[in-house]
Design a protein around this motif. Structure first.
Motif, mmCIF file in Angstrom:
data_model
loop_
_atom_site.group_PDB
_atom_site.id
_atom_site.type_symbol
_atom_site.label_atom_id
_atom_site.label_comp_id
_atom_site.label_asym_id
_atom_site.label_seq_id
_atom_site.Cartn_x
_atom_site.Cartn_y
_atom_site.Cartn_z
ATOM 1 N N ALA B 61 -7.078 -3.881 -7.172
ATOM 2 C CA ALA B 61 -7.248 -5.326 -6.995
ATOM 3 C C ALA B 61 -8.504 -5.619 -6.184
ATOM 4 O O ALA B 61 -9.270 -6.535 -6.505
ATOM 5 C CB ALA B 61 -6.012 -5.910 -6.309
ATOM 6 N N PHE B 62 -8.747 -4.831 -5.133
ATOM 7 C CA PHE B 62 -9.933 -5.057 -4.305
ATOM 8 C C PHE B 62 -11.224 -4.784 -5.068
ATOM 9 O O PHE B 62 -12.208 -5.512 -4.911
ATOM 10 C CB PHE B 62 -9.875 -4.204 -3.021
ATOM 11 C CG PHE B 62 -9.300 -4.957 -1.858
ATOM 12 C CD1 PHE B 62 -10.096 -5.812 -1.115
ATOM 13 C CD2 PHE B 62 -7.962 -4.835 -1.532
ATOM 14 C CE1 PHE B 62 -9.574 -6.531 -0.044
ATOM 15 C CE2 PHE B 62 -7.420 -5.545 -0.479
ATOM 16 C CZ PHE B 62 -8.227 -6.400 0.275
ATOM 17 N N VAL B 63 -11.216 -3.720 -5.881
ATOM 18 C CA VAL B 63 -12.417 -3.425 -6.665
ATOM 19 C C VAL B 63 -12.718 -4.613 -7.584
ATOM 20 O O VAL B 63 -13.867 -5.044 -7.714
ATOM 21 C CB VAL B 63 -12.258 -2.112 -7.456
ATOM 22 C CG1 VAL B 63 -13.377 -1.966 -8.476
ATOM 23 C CG2 VAL B 63 -12.265 -0.921 -6.502
ATOM 24 N N ILE B 85 -13.301 3.253 -11.637
ATOM 25 C CA ILE B 85 -13.818 3.496 -10.281
ATOM 26 C C ILE B 85 -12.724 4.090 -9.390
ATOM 27 O O ILE B 85 -12.924 5.111 -8.719
ATOM 28 C CB ILE B 85 -14.363 2.176 -9.671
ATOM 29 C CG1 ILE B 85 -15.606 1.735 -10.457
ATOM 30 C CG2 ILE B 85 -14.676 2.344 -8.189
ATOM 31 C CD1 ILE B 85 -16.067 0.321 -10.161
ATOM 32 N N VAL B 86 -11.538 3.468 -9.417
ATOM 33 C CA VAL B 86 -10.448 3.977 -8.583
ATOM 34 C C VAL B 86 -9.985 5.343 -9.107
ATOM 35 O O VAL B 86 -9.622 6.235 -8.328
ATOM 36 C CB VAL B 86 -9.282 2.970 -8.523
ATOM 37 C CG1 VAL B 86 -8.154 3.488 -7.646
ATOM 38 C CG2 VAL B 86 -9.777 1.631 -7.992
ATOM 39 N N GLY B 213 -5.639 5.535 -12.420
ATOM 40 C CA GLY B 213 -6.255 4.455 -13.190
ATOM 41 C C GLY B 213 -5.219 3.417 -13.622
ATOM 42 O O GLY B 213 -5.481 2.215 -13.590
ATOM 43 N N LEU B 214 -4.037 3.887 -14.024
ATOM 44 C CA LEU B 214 -2.969 2.950 -14.411
ATOM 45 C C LEU B 214 -2.564 2.075 -13.225
ATOM 46 O O LEU B 214 -2.320 0.876 -13.387
ATOM 47 C CB LEU B 214 -1.752 3.721 -14.934
ATOM 48 C CG LEU B 214 -1.878 4.332 -16.327
ATOM 49 C CD1 LEU B 214 -0.709 5.272 -16.602
ATOM 50 C CD2 LEU B 214 -1.937 3.238 -17.389
ATOM 51 N N ALA B 215 -2.495 2.694 -12.032
ATOM 52 C CA ALA B 215 -2.147 1.914 -10.841
ATOM 53 C C ALA B 215 -3.224 0.857 -10.575
ATOM 54 O O ALA B 215 -2.912 -0.305 -10.289
ATOM 55 C CB ALA B 215 -2.000 2.841 -9.637
ATOM 56 N N ALA B 216 -4.493 1.262 -10.688
ATOM 57 C CA ALA B 216 -5.585 0.318 -10.445
ATOM 58 C C ALA B 216 -5.562 -0.816 -11.459
ATOM 59 O O ALA B 216 -5.817 -1.977 -11.128
ATOM 60 C CB ALA B 216 -6.923 1.058 -10.498
ATOM 61 N N LEU B 217 -5.225 -0.464 -12.713
ATOM 62 C CA LEU B 217 -5.134 -1.493 -13.748
ATOM 63 C C LEU B 217 -4.057 -2.519 -13.388
ATOM 64 O O LEU B 217 -4.268 -3.733 -13.504
ATOM 65 C CB LEU B 217 -4.810 -0.836 -15.098
ATOM 66 C CG LEU B 217 -4.769 -1.772 -16.287
ATOM 67 C CD1 LEU B 217 -6.177 -2.228 -16.654
ATOM 68 C CD2 LEU B 217 -4.114 -1.096 -17.489
ATOM 69 N N ALA B 218 -2.924 -2.034 -12.927
ATOM 70 C CA ALA B 218 -1.859 -2.945 -12.487
ATOM 71 C C ALA B 218 -2.365 -3.817 -11.346
ATOM 72 O O ALA B 218 -2.044 -5.011 -11.272
ATOM 73 C CB ALA B 218 -0.625 -2.144 -12.053
ATOM 74 N N GLY B 219 -3.179 -3.236 -10.462
ATOM 75 C CA GLY B 219 -3.740 -3.996 -9.351
ATOM 76 C C GLY B 219 -4.614 -5.140 -9.839
ATOM 77 O O GLY B 219 -4.518 -6.273 -9.347
#
Lengths: 248, 301
Positions: B61-63, B85-86, B213-219
């Motif tokens: 989410a921050f990215v 990136i994450v 990456g999946l977690a970052a996508l959810a973010g």
């Protein structure tokens, strides 16, 4: 296409040169020192059998060549290239294929996925139709889960999947263990046919009656060393010694 | 903090409110599914219970926030870039730390990833405090649709549909492709798969990158709904671990279905018995553990 592999076979076998050279190979499992300096050679197109009692170091020898024993020293040359320090994925990509004693069929994969799992490392592997020709049972069971197969079928699958990859040097660890005599016979025919097709095979066996039907040469392993070696034609003359070595 | 919906709007207690809570449940379920799917993939391959997952979700989410406010890069690009990136950040974590845990007890991985989570969250809290930063819904997904029986905010519908597609694509990748076969085989017997010529250590790194990456996508998906906060992942991850325990560690389809189902169950509880809505997942977890300790679809961990 099956003919091409057969036609190539004599050419592969005819080179006859040294394909594997093992010198002073030592290996450890953690603290325990298993191999104490193994020396032997395998020539192209041969079937060579390592004989010996349980715990003598036969399986460890195969695993050390394959690079899956943590600590090993000495020299293993495959096609004149030193592989003692290579990782097992690199060794596999050089053309060595390994069929483990426990067969290593993956339970979360079906038969087709198990068969197609090992990546092709070079050209010249057996085409699928020829593999099904060798192992007709597998063709009928392609969609079964890997571990639903009988022991014999699992062994066939374990051998079949390494024939596709183009590896020309096969290491088979006790392929007959725990199988019915009729299946053992079938595996014997398969090994003989693979030899004819130009594969070089390093076999580990406790069952030397079976080994004597397929092997060109034997090495006897004891306490992590090669203590004797002879060719198939010398087998009869060495029978007494062999009985002592194997304790049978 | 998960999205709580608006239970006291006009028509609370009506069918409309029920549908609204169902939608809230599906949205929360989308996040549960994406996160527990990543946890399942990572656990299967690395045998690590990734407690850093919530922090990595927050980083996603921050990215997205940084990309928009520092680089002028919009939401759609963030959906692609933030997971990459994450994911790369995750792969660096794996290469420099996690890989040394191979063969050790679960506890070590749990402690290490928990420590990483605390550090990452601490750093973000230091710079951004605890309050939320706004992230606007992209123009294309603003507004809503009147479906007749309920009003559907388009962005929320998009989150549910897109998450479902990503979950199913991940399932397809793992269960139906050659790459997935390598992954499943390496989960069972990495030594043998490596002896077939596959670079298993590299595959492990990429798998961790995929899960992260999946977690970052959810973010990124959650940014416009829940705002961007350093502790957004810490609040959510507790529920996600309960989801994973219920579904069973290491099962791909199990974690997807359980994720969505528990979101919906939570939503329904909010409608029928709001007092229990925060605890229903944990009550279910206890029940499942009593009856089937490996989880509904799981294998022994």
């Amino acid at each position: 296409m099956p003919d091409t592999a057969i036609a190539e076979a004599p050419a592969k076998a005819a080179t006859g040169g040294n394909i594997l050279q093992v010198r002073n190979l030592e290996a450890w499992y953690g603290e325990s020192h298993i191999l104490h300096g193994i020396n032997f050679d395998v020539n192209a197109g041969e079937v060579v059998t390592l004989l010996g009692r349980n715990g003598a170091g036969k399986t460890t020898t195969l695993k050390s060549i394959m690079g899956i024993i943590g600590k090993r020293t000495g020299s293993v040359k495959f096609n004149n290239q030193e592989i003692i320090r290579a990782t097992s994925d690199k060794i596999a990509r050089m053309g060595i294929a390994f069929c483990p004693e426990e067969r290593g069929i993956f339970s979360s994969l079906d038969v087709r996925e198990n068969l197609m799992l090992p990546p092709v490392v070079r050209a010249g592997g057996l085409p699928l139709e020829q593999i099904f020709d060798l192992f007709p049972n597998l063709k009928e069971r392609l969609n079964s889960q890997g571990t639903k197969l009988s022991g014999g079928e699992q062994q066939m699958l374990a051998i079949a999947r390494i024939l596709r990859t183009g590896a020309s040097f096969l290491m088979l660890d006790e392929p007959t263990e725990g199988l019915a005599p009729v299946i053992i016979q079938q595996i014997g025919h398969t090994i003989a046919r693979l030899k004819k097709e130009g594969f070089t095979i390093l076999l580990v066996e406790q069952n030397f009656r079976f080994a004597s039907t397929v092997a060109d040469r034997y090495y006897v392993v004891e306490h992590g060393k090669i203590i004797d070696g002879f060719s198939n034609s010398e087998l009869a003359a060495n029978m007494d010694k062999l009985h002592t070595y194997l304790g049978v | 903090m998960t999205f709580r919906g608006t239970p006291k709007g006009p028509g609370a207690g009506s069918m409309q409110a029920l549908y609204a809570q169902l939608l809230v449940g599906l949205i929360n379920g989308s996040f549960y599914a994406l996160l527990s799917l990543g946890l399942a993939v990572i656990f299967g391959m690395l045998n690590i219970i990734n407690f850093a997952h919530g922090a990595l979700y927050m980083m996603g989410a921050f990215v997205a926030y940084f990309l928009l406010n520092l680089g002028g890069i919009n939401y759609w690009w963030a959906l692609l870039l933030a997971p990459i990136i994450v994911g790369i950040f995750g792969m660096i974590l794996e290469r420099t730390m996690l890989k040394f845990l191979t063969g050790l007890d679960h506890l070590y991985g749990l402690l290490l990833t928990f420590g990483i989570a605390l550090i990452v969250q601490g750093v973000f809290q230091n710079y951004f405090g605890s309050s939320g930063l706004p992230y606007a819904i992209p123009d294309q997904l603003k507004g809503g649709m009147n479906l007749g029986f309920m009003f559907l905010p388009i962005y929320r519908g998009w989150v549910v549909v897109f998450s479902l597609v990503v979950c199913l694509a991940t399932w397809f990748l793992i269960e139906k492709t050659q790459l997935g076969a390598y992954l499943r085989a390496a989960t069972e017997n990495p030594t043998l798969v490596r002896a077939f010529g596959i670079n298993v250590p590299r595959m492990i790194t990429l798998t961790y990158g995929l899960g992260v990456g999946l977690a970052a996508l959810a973010g990124v998906l959650s940014a416009p709904i829940n705002q961007v906060r350093p502790l957004m992942g810490a609040d959510l991850i507790i529920v996600v671990f309960a989801v994973v325990v219920i579904g069973g560690m290491g099962s791909i389809m199990g974690s997807i279905i359980t994720g969505f189902a528990l979101g919906v169950i939570e939503g329904l509880t909010k409608y029928f018995y709001p007092e229990a809505s925060n605890t229903v997942v944990f009550v279910l977890m206890v029940l499942v553990l009593l009856v089937k300790p490996t989880g509904l679809t799981g294998r022994a961990a």
